[in-house]
Design an enzyme around this catalytic site. Structure first.
Site, PDB file in Angstrom:
ATOM      1  CE  LYS A 172       5.128  65.032  35.685  1.00 40.63           C
ATOM      2  NZ  LYS A 172       4.284  66.106  36.183  1.00 40.63           N
ATOM      3  CD  GLN A 223       2.654  68.999  34.741  1.00 38.79           C
ATOM      4  OE1 GLN A 223       2.695  67.800  35.007  1.00 38.79           O
ATOM      5  NE2 GLN A 223       3.615  69.823  35.063  1.00 38.79           N
ATOM      6  CG  ASP A 261       1.907  65.456  41.477  1.00 35.58           C
ATOM      7  OD1 ASP A 261       3.101  65.142  41.336  1.00 35.58           O
ATOM      8  OD2 ASP A 261       1.271  66.124  40.643  1.00 35.58           O
TER       9      ASP A 261
HETATM   10  N1  GUN Z   1       4.219  71.518  37.817  1.00 36.60           N
HETATM   11  C1  GUN Z   1       5.537  71.669  38.104  1.00 36.60           C
HETATM   12  N2  GUN Z   1       5.981  70.619  38.793  1.00 36.60           N
HETATM   13  C2  GUN Z   1       4.942  69.783  38.955  1.00 36.60           C
HETATM   14  C3  GUN Z   1       4.780  68.514  39.581  1.00 36.60           C
HETATM   15  O1  GUN Z   1       5.698  67.937  40.157  1.00 36.60           O
HETATM   16  N3  GUN Z   1       3.554  67.983  39.512  1.00 36.60           N
HETATM   17  C4  GUN Z   1       2.524  68.604  38.898  1.00 36.60           C
HETATM   18  N4  GUN Z   1       1.347  68.005  38.902  1.00 36.60           N
HETATM   19  N5  GUN Z   1       2.631  69.762  38.306  1.00 36.60           N
HETATM   20  C5  GUN Z   1       3.841  70.350  38.339  1.00 36.60           C
END
Ligand code: GUN
Length: 290
Positions: A52, A96, A119
Site C-alpha cells: 500500500k 490493517q 477501507d
Molecule cells: N486485511 C486483509 N484485507 C484487508 C483489507 O482490505 N483492509 C484491511 N484494513 N485489512 C485487511
C-alpha cells in the site's frame, strides 16, 4: 478458453487516474495523505502494508505507516485513531486487519471518521452501502466489480454466486452485485448443494481462502470467474481459491492469481483515498451527494 482479466493492466489504469487526481489536488495546495496502522508482526499484514505504501508513492499520495506493538490496548489504539481523525492533513485512515485478540476489531474500525474510512469498513459506510447512498466501498469487492465491468458484460439480470461471507469481501460483494441488479446467492461453509449452486452461476466470485476449493465441475460454461483467494501452497507459490487449469477452459473470463484481484484492491484504495481528500477539501462529509 477463457479470456484473462488482467489485474495488472486494470490496476495500472486506475492508479494512473488516482495519480492524475492527486496531482490536480496538489495544484490546489492539497497533499493527499493516507495513514496506515499496523499492529504486531503478522508477515502477511506487513507485506500488504508495504504494498500500500508503494502504491501511494507511485500515485503521489503521502503515506504514514504507524507500526504499533502486538501488546497495545484497545484504548491506546483508539487514542491513535482519534489523533488521526483530528489531523486535517490526514485524508484516509486504514487499520490493517486482523488485530490482536484483546482488541475488538469493529469498535476500532468504527472509531475512524466515516469520511476518512477509505477501507469502507465502518458501520456507517456499510449502512450507506445497504441503503444505496454514496459511500466508501470496500476495496476488494469494488475491485471485483471493476473487473466484471471491464469485460463489457451486462451484470443486471445475471445469476451471481459469491462464496464466502466475510465482512471484508463476501458480504459487501453480494450487496454490490445486488446494487448492479444481479440475482445474488451468498454461499458459505454451511451451504448445502454448493457445487450445484456454483455450477448455475453466470458470475462466480470465490472468496473462501482455501487453495483449490473451486473445481472445474463448479463452473458453468461461459461463466465469469473472479478469484479473490490469495493462498500459499506448501512450496511457497501463490494460488487462488479456484483450480485455474480446470476453470479456465470452461469460463468466458477468469482472473489470475497472482496478478488479479489483489492488485485491484490496492488500486481501489488509492482511488478511495484521493476521493476522501477531494471530499474533505470541498468541506463535505462523504454521505453527501456530489
Ligand atoms: N486485511 C486483509 N484485507 C484487508 C483489507 O482490505 N483492509 C484491511 N484494513 N485489512 C485487511
Amino acid at each position: 478458453m477463457a479470456e484473462i482479466i488482467s489485474g495488472k493492466v486494470l490496476a495500472a489504469r486506475i492508479k494512473a487516474q488516482a495519480a492524475q487526481q492527486a496531482a490536480k489536488l496538489r495544484e490546489k495546495g492539497i497533499s493527499v495523505r493516507l495513514a496506515v496502522i499496523i499492529v504486531g508482526e503478522n508477515p502477511a499484514s506487513k507485506a500488504y502494508v508495504r504494498g500500500k505504501a508503494k502504491d501511494c508513492a507511485e500515485c503521489g499520495i503521502l503515506s504514514d505507516v504507524l507500526e504499533l506493538p502486538q501488546s497495545i490496548t484497545e484504548s491506546e489504539l483508539l487514542g491513535k485513531i482519534e489523533q488521526l481523525n483530528q489531523d486535517d492533513r490526514v485524508h484516509g485512515i486504514l487499520v490493517q486487519l486482523p488485530l490482536p485478540p484483546q482488541i475488538r476489531e469493529q469498535s476500532v474500525i468504527n472509531a475512524i471518521l466515516p469520511q476518512k474510512d477509505v477501507d469502507g469498513f465502518t458501520d456507517i459506510n456499510t449502512g450507506r452501502l445497504i441503503s444505496g447512498e454514496e459511500c466508501f466501498l470496500p476495496c476488494t469487492p469494488a475491485g471485483c466489480i471493476e473487473m466484471l465491468k471491464s469485460t463489457g458484460m451486462q451484470i443486471a439480470g445475471k445469476d451471481a454466486v459469491v462464496i464466502g461471507r466475510s465482512n471484508i469481501v463476501g458480504k459487501p460483494a453480494a450487496l454490490m452485485l445486488c446494487a448492479e441488479n444481479a440475482t445474488v446467492t451468498l454461499c458459505h461453509s454451511h451451504t448445502e448443494n454448493l457445487k450445484e449452486k456454483c455450477a448455475a452461476a453466470d458470475i462466480l466470485i470465490a472468496a473462501v481462502g482455501k487453495a483449490g476449493f473451486v473445481t472445474g465441475d463448479m463452473i458453468k460454461p461461459g461463466a465469469v470467474v473472479i478469484d479473490v483467494g490469495i493462498n500459499r501452497t506448501a512450496d511457497g507459490t501463490l494460488c487462488g481459491d479456484v483450480v485455474f487449469d480446470e476453470a479456465e477452459p470452461k469460463a468466458s473470463y477468469i482472473t489470475p492469481v497472482p496478478g488479479g484481484v489483489g492488485l485491484m484492491t490496492r488500486a481501489m484504495l488509492m482511488m478511495n483515498t484521493v476521493r476522501a481528500a477531494r471530499n474533505q477539501a470541498q468541506g463535505r462529509g462523504d454521505g453527501e451527494k456530489r
